[in-house]
Structures are given as structure tokens and as C-alpha cells.
Design a protein around this motif. Structure first.
Motif, PDB file in Angstrom:
ATOM      1  N   GLN A 105      -2.298  -1.366  28.116  1.00 24.64           N
ATOM      2  CA  GLN A 105      -2.924  -0.731  26.961  1.00 24.64           C
ATOM      3  C   GLN A 105      -2.108  -0.881  25.669  1.00 24.64           C
ATOM      4  O   GLN A 105      -2.685  -1.074  24.594  1.00 24.64           O
ATOM      5  N   LEU A 106      -0.791  -0.786  25.758  1.00 21.85           N
ATOM      6  CA  LEU A 106       0.033  -0.828  24.543  1.00 21.85           C
ATOM      7  C   LEU A 106       0.393  -2.244  24.123  1.00 21.85           C
ATOM      8  O   LEU A 106       0.181  -2.629  22.964  1.00 21.85           O
ATOM      9  N   ARG A 107       0.961  -3.015  25.040  1.00 24.09           N
ATOM     10  CA  ARG A 107       1.451  -4.358  24.678  1.00 24.09           C
ATOM     11  C   ARG A 107       0.353  -5.243  24.084  1.00 24.09           C
ATOM     12  O   ARG A 107       0.568  -5.878  23.045  1.00 24.09           O
ATOM     13  N   LEU A 124      -5.172   6.703  22.036  1.00 23.67           N
ATOM     14  CA  LEU A 124      -4.457   7.963  22.219  1.00 23.67           C
ATOM     15  C   LEU A 124      -5.210   8.903  23.156  1.00 23.67           C
ATOM     16  O   LEU A 124      -4.591   9.715  23.852  1.00 23.67           O
ATOM     17  N   ASP A 125      -6.541   8.796  23.182  1.00 28.13           N
ATOM     18  CA  ASP A 125      -7.307   9.575  24.158  1.00 28.13           C
ATOM     19  C   ASP A 125      -6.999   9.107  25.576  1.00 28.13           C
ATOM     20  O   ASP A 125      -6.853   9.919  26.500  1.00 28.13           O
ATOM     21  N   GLY A 166       6.264   1.652  18.349  1.00 33.60           N
ATOM     22  CA  GLY A 166       5.433   2.363  17.392  1.00 33.60           C
ATOM     23  C   GLY A 166       4.316   3.135  18.067  1.00 33.60           C
ATOM     24  O   GLY A 166       4.073   4.311  17.752  1.00 33.60           O
ATOM     25  N   LEU A 167       3.639   2.505  19.007  1.00 35.77           N
ATOM     26  CA  LEU A 167       2.575   3.198  19.736  1.00 35.77           C
ATOM     27  C   LEU A 167       3.144   4.270  20.651  1.00 35.77           C
ATOM     28  O   LEU A 167       2.511   5.313  20.858  1.00 35.77           O
ATOM     29  N   ALA A 168       4.338   4.037  21.191  1.00 32.96           N
ATOM     30  CA  ALA A 168       4.988   5.061  22.004  1.00 32.96           C
ATOM     31  C   ALA A 168       5.250   6.316  21.180  1.00 32.96           C
ATOM     32  O   ALA A 168       5.049   7.440  21.654  1.00 32.96           O
ATOM     33  N   VAL A 169       5.697   6.134  19.941  1.00 29.13           N
ATOM     34  CA  VAL A 169       5.933   7.276  19.047  1.00 29.13           C
ATOM     35  C   VAL A 169       4.637   8.033  18.799  1.00 29.13           C
ATOM     36  O   VAL A 169       4.599   9.273  18.818  1.00 29.13           O
ATOM     37  N   ALA A 170       3.539   7.298  18.567  1.00 28.81           N
ATOM     38  CA  ALA A 170       2.246   7.945  18.340  1.00 28.81           C
ATOM     39  C   ALA A 170       1.800   8.742  19.565  1.00 28.81           C
ATOM     40  O   ALA A 170       1.249   9.839  19.443  1.00 28.81           O
ATOM     41  N   VAL A 171       2.054   8.208  20.749  1.00 28.48           N
ATOM     42  CA  VAL A 171       1.666   8.880  21.989  1.00 28.48           C
ATOM     43  C   VAL A 171       2.521  10.119  22.236  1.00 28.48           C
ATOM     44  O   VAL A 171       2.026  11.167  22.670  1.00 28.48           O
ATOM     45  N   PRO A 203      -4.321  17.993  20.606  1.00 27.48           N
ATOM     46  CA  PRO A 203      -4.335  17.851  19.151  1.00 27.48           C
ATOM     47  C   PRO A 203      -3.250  16.900  18.668  1.00 27.48           C
ATOM     48  O   PRO A 203      -2.169  16.811  19.263  1.00 27.48           O
ATOM     49  N   ALA A 204      -3.538  16.190  17.593  1.00 28.48           N
ATOM     50  CA  ALA A 204      -2.493  15.416  16.928  1.00 28.48           C
ATOM     51  C   ALA A 204      -1.511  16.402  16.322  1.00 28.48           C
ATOM     52  O   ALA A 204      -1.899  17.375  15.680  1.00 28.48           O
ATOM     53  N   ALA A 205      -0.224  16.180  16.553  1.00 26.81           N
ATOM     54  CA  ALA A 205       0.799  17.103  16.082  1.00 26.81           C
ATOM     55  C   ALA A 205       2.089  16.331  15.861  1.00 26.81           C
ATOM     56  O   ALA A 205       2.263  15.225  16.398  1.00 26.81           O
ATOM     57  N   ALA A 206       2.996  16.896  15.063  1.00 30.12           N
ATOM     58  CA  ALA A 206       4.215  16.162  14.742  1.00 30.12           C
ATOM     59  C   ALA A 206       5.375  17.109  14.486  1.00 30.12           C
ATOM     60  O   ALA A 206       5.195  18.197  13.925  1.00 30.12           O
ATOM     61  N   LEU A 207       6.564  16.675  14.898  1.00 30.07           N
ATOM     62  CA  LEU A 207       7.817  17.351  14.605  1.00 30.07           C
ATOM     63  C   LEU A 207       8.420  16.670  13.384  1.00 30.07           C
ATOM     64  O   LEU A 207       8.875  15.524  13.455  1.00 30.07           O
ATOM     65  N   ALA A 208       8.433  17.351  12.251  1.00 29.48           N
ATOM     66  CA  ALA A 208       8.814  16.742  10.967  1.00 29.48           C
ATOM     67  C   ALA A 208      10.178  17.251  10.523  1.00 29.48           C
ATOM     68  O   ALA A 208      10.296  18.359   9.975  1.00 29.48           O
TER      69      ALA A 208
END
Length: 445
Positions: A105-107, A124-125, A166-171, A203-208
Motif C-alpha cells: 500500500q505505501l511503497r 489512511l482509512d 512520509g506516509l508513515a508519518v501520516a499514518v 480522527p486526523a490528529a497531530a502532536l505539534a
């Protein structure tokens, strides 16, 4: 481009007008004459799905679905007295599943996601179905966790980054928020926010933590938090926030007057919260943004971990273990790619791997990668057992920063001119590996 958080009704009205226009277009006979029937129908279908997803996001409100008498915490992992790198059967099963997902899925989608500055639709789903966030959530809150799983989380991050960092970070970005809430949230915070991360639609969420300042120090944020009669007021700008345009929840660091660095829970729909696109050199598929906080008013219950400096230090350290794990995964991707390349690429009638200058570079990648991985896993093991781990984190970060960058550079060099082109992924991996020493936050194990 700045994106202000609209109220839900405005979002639904705009969505309705757009879909109405598309439906009128789909009903026109002109598109049949032009041979555009199928593309337009696909567009309408896609827009409808996206519209309902957007409406769902806009309408989501975080409310406590249960009452907790006390915070639900994960138990410390047992201390066996040995530093054993052999994964358990459960960990091995998880790693194999994530490896397969990353490869399938990622590569294959990484290059396109890097160009488009966003993860592919639906990815991401599909990643949420892996249950990455549920590993760190206790069963009282709907998850499957029973004890702290820093090592398991590190292995998951490593496997995902082998597909694409990059996709790993998004996941992994949502699990950073859920892990922080489980580890340091009070009973009300957990009951309000954590169940959403154990549900079907994470939910989409982030540690900023990151900010755009020279020599950025996470322990001295420029974002300010001031006390008010009813809570706090935040002002500042955060940088490299993954999927910020979609995020429904943030954990933000700020300098709390008189206290020092602290963490605050900020809902995406809060007045004064806006985002701006901020594509970077690497991690482009994570759709990074700036998070702008302008006179953001928060309730007293938004403070995470009681403003404890020890909690803040743990957040930074666990984040750095996560980045070291990502570096190991991407470094392994470089190694796995260059070995067959140098064995198959011929010059002067023989594979270039027969040249000592080439063979030594490949062996150096393998040696440095092993040292990075051993140090990272030792830090993760001590962290999940509740033992002191600051020294191990410092070593893991130093190795991942220096050797990770060297591995990325060597990967480009070993491919010669090919390494500088987008035909091969090593140039993207090099750009991603440059982030290891420059970024704090985002991921949290």
C-alpha cells in the motif's frame, strides 16, 4: 494558502452547492456528445464521497461517552532483567502484517503522494484498519492494549517507514495524540477524546511541537499560553504539522507563563485556529502545514499532564525514539534497494559491487543501520519498562541523525546519476532522512 476553520453549516452549504452543480453537469446531453460521460460520473461519485466525509468531519464533536472514576493507564512492561531483541510471537505477527501493508500500500503510491503533497485517497482509512492506534489504548477505552508497548510501536514505525517515511508519518500522527492522552490525560480528557481513536473512523490528529525558529529547542517554545479567568489563551505558530488541514484535534506545546513548556489539547474547530500549507524538502506525502493559533481560548481542562515538565520531557523523548525508528525503516529500505542494484549494474564487464569502493559503502550502510537499530530498541525497551532512558534516547537520536543522513547520501551516491533522478526512490529517501535531526514531535511511541 490559509485555511480558516468554517462553521459546519457553512461547510454543508458550500458542499451542497458544489454537488448540485456537478449533478446538473452530469445530466447534460453535451457531455455525451463530447464523450465525457464516464469521467464526469466518476467525478460526481468521488465528490459525493468526499463531501459526505467532509460533512462528517465538520460535524464531529468530542463528547464523553462514559464516565471514568480515574484515568485508564497501561501497565509497565515486565522487566525480565535481560535486553532481549527477539520479538514475541504477537510482535512478530504485527510486524509481518505491517510489512505486508507497507509493501503493498505505501511503497507503490509513495512517489505519487510525494508529488501531490498528500496521501492517496483511502490509504489512511485502510491504514486505520490495521489498528495502529488501538495497540496503545486500554480496553476500558475501547482499545486492545494491556501494557505499555513502546517496542511494538517502534517496530510498527520501522516497518511503515520501510514503505515510505512520509506516509508513515501520516499514518502514525493520530496515534501520537491517542498515546499522549492515554499516558497523561486525566479521566475527563480520556473519556472525551480517546474512544474516537478506538472507533471505526479514527480522527486526523497531530502532536505539534515544531516551530520555524533557528536552532529550535522544544523546551523553549515561542508559542505562548496565558492564564485567563476561565482557562488559557494561546498565540503562536507551529510548523510541519502533518495533515493539518484535515486535523480535528491537536496537542500543542506552548510556554505557559510562570511554568515553562506545557501541552494543551486544541480542537480543530476552535475559533482562532487556522492552517497554511507548508510543503518541505522531505515528508511531502504527509501533507505538512503550519498551524496558526491566534488568540485561541481554551478551557481549564485543556491542559495535558498538569503542565508537568517531566511529562513534557517524556513527550520529547518518546517522539525522538519514534523518529529513530523511522530512520531505521527508511535506512533498511535504502540497503535493500542498493544491494541488488550494485550486483546487477555492470561496468567494465563486471558488477560494480566487485569494486571495493562500492562494496565498502554498502557494508558501511549495513553496519551503521545495525547500530542505529540496537540503540533505538534499547531506548524503547527501557521506556516501556519505566526505567530511566534519557541517555539511550540521546544516543539513538544522535546515531539516527548522523548515520541516517549518511545512509541516505550513500544510497544516492551508489546509484550514480540515477540516484539523482526521480526514476529511483533513493533521492526521496535521502530527503526524508534529512528530517530526523530537524524535527521534534509529530510521532509518539
Amino acid at each position: 494558502m490559509t485555511v480558516a476553520r468554517e462553521n459546519p453549516q457553512q461547510g454543508r452549504d458550500a458542499m451542497g452547492l458544489g454537488l448540485a452543480a456537478l449533478n446538473r453537469l452530469a445530466g447534460s446531453k453535451l457531455i455525451d456528445r463530447a464523450g465525457l460521460r464516464k469521467p464526469v460520473e466518476d467525478l460526481v461519485s468521488s465528490a459525493t464521497r468526499a463531501g459526505f466525509q467532509a460533512a462528517g468531519t465538520a460535524n464531529r464533536t468530542f463528547k464523553a461517552t462514559t464516565r471514568l472514576g480515574k484515568p485508564a493507564r497501561l501497565e509497565k512492561a515486565p522487566d525480565s532483567g535481560l535486553f532481549d531483541l527477539e520479538p514475541t510471537d504477537e510482535q512478530q505477527m504485527i510486524v509481518e502484517t505491517v510489512d505486508e501493508f507497507a509493501a503493498e500500500q505505501l511503497r507503490p503510491t509513495a512517489a505519487q503522494a510525494d508529488d501531490k503533497l498528500a496521501p492517496p485517497d483511502g490509504l489512511l482509512d485502510r491504514a486505520a484498519e490495521l489498528g495502529v492506534t488501538q495497540i496503545g489504548i486500554p480496553d476500558e477505552l475501547g482499545g486492545v492494549g494491556s501494557e505499555r508497548s513502546v517496542v511494538t510501536n517502534a517496530l510498527v514505525a520501522e516497518s511503515l517507514a520501510h514503505g515510505d517515511m512520509g506516509l508513515a508519518v501520516a499514518v502514525l500522527a493520530p496515534s501520537a495524540v491517542s498515546n499522549a492522552l492515554v499516558q497523561w490525560g486525566d479521566a475527563d480528557q480520556q473519556a472525551t477524546y480517546v474512544p474516537a481513536f478506538a472507533g471505526e473512523h479514527v480522527p486526523a490528529a497531530a502532536l505539534a511541537l515544531q516551530e520555524r525558529t533557528p536552532l529550535f529547542d522544544p523546551f523553549a517554545p515561542k508559542t505562548r499560553a496565558k492564564r485567563t479567568p476561565n482557562g488559557y489563551r494561546l498565540d503562536g505558530v507551529k510548523s510541519l504539522v502533518p495533515r493539518g488541514a484535515d486535523a480535528e484535534l491537536f496537542i500543542v506545546s506552548a510556554d505557559l507563563e510562570g511554568r515553562g513548556p506545557a501541552l494543551f489539547i486544541v480542537e480543530g474547530a476552535t475559533a482562532g485556529v487556522s492552517v497554511e500549507a507548508e510543503p518541505a524538502m522531505g515528508l511531502r506525502s504527509a501533507a505538512t502545514t503550519k498551524l496558526v493559533l491566534s488568540d485561541v481560548t481554551l478551557p481549564a481542562g485543556a491542559l495535558l499532564g498538569g503542565g508537568s515538565r517531566e511529562v513534557f520531557a517524556d513527550v520529547v523523548r518518546l517522539s525522538r525514539i519514534g523518529w529513530a525508528a523511522l530512520a531505521c525503516g527508511t535506512g533498511k529500505a535504502v540497503l535493500d534497494y542498493v544491494i541488488p542494484y550494485v550486483n546487477e549494474r555492470e561496468a567494465f564487464g563486471e558488477p560494480i559491487s566487485h569494486r571495493q569502493g562500492v562494496a565498502f559503502q554498502v557494508s558501511d550502510i549495513a553496519i551503521e543501520l545495525e547500530s542505529m537499530r540496537l540503540t533505538m530498541l534499547r531506548a524503547a525497551s527501557r521506556a516501556e519498562q519505566g526505567r530511566p532512558y534519557a541517555r539511550e534516547v540521546a544516543l539513538a537520536r544522535k546515531l539516527a541523525t548522523d548515520k541516517g543522513m549518511q545512509i541516505g547520501s550513500a544510497g544516492v551516491q551508489l546509484l550514480g546519476g540515477h540516484g539523482y533522478t526521480k526514476e529511483h526512490p533513493v533521492e526521496r529517501w535521502y530527503r526524508d532522512l534529512r528530517a530526523i535531526g530537524a524535527v521534534d514531535g509529530i510521532v509518539l511511541l
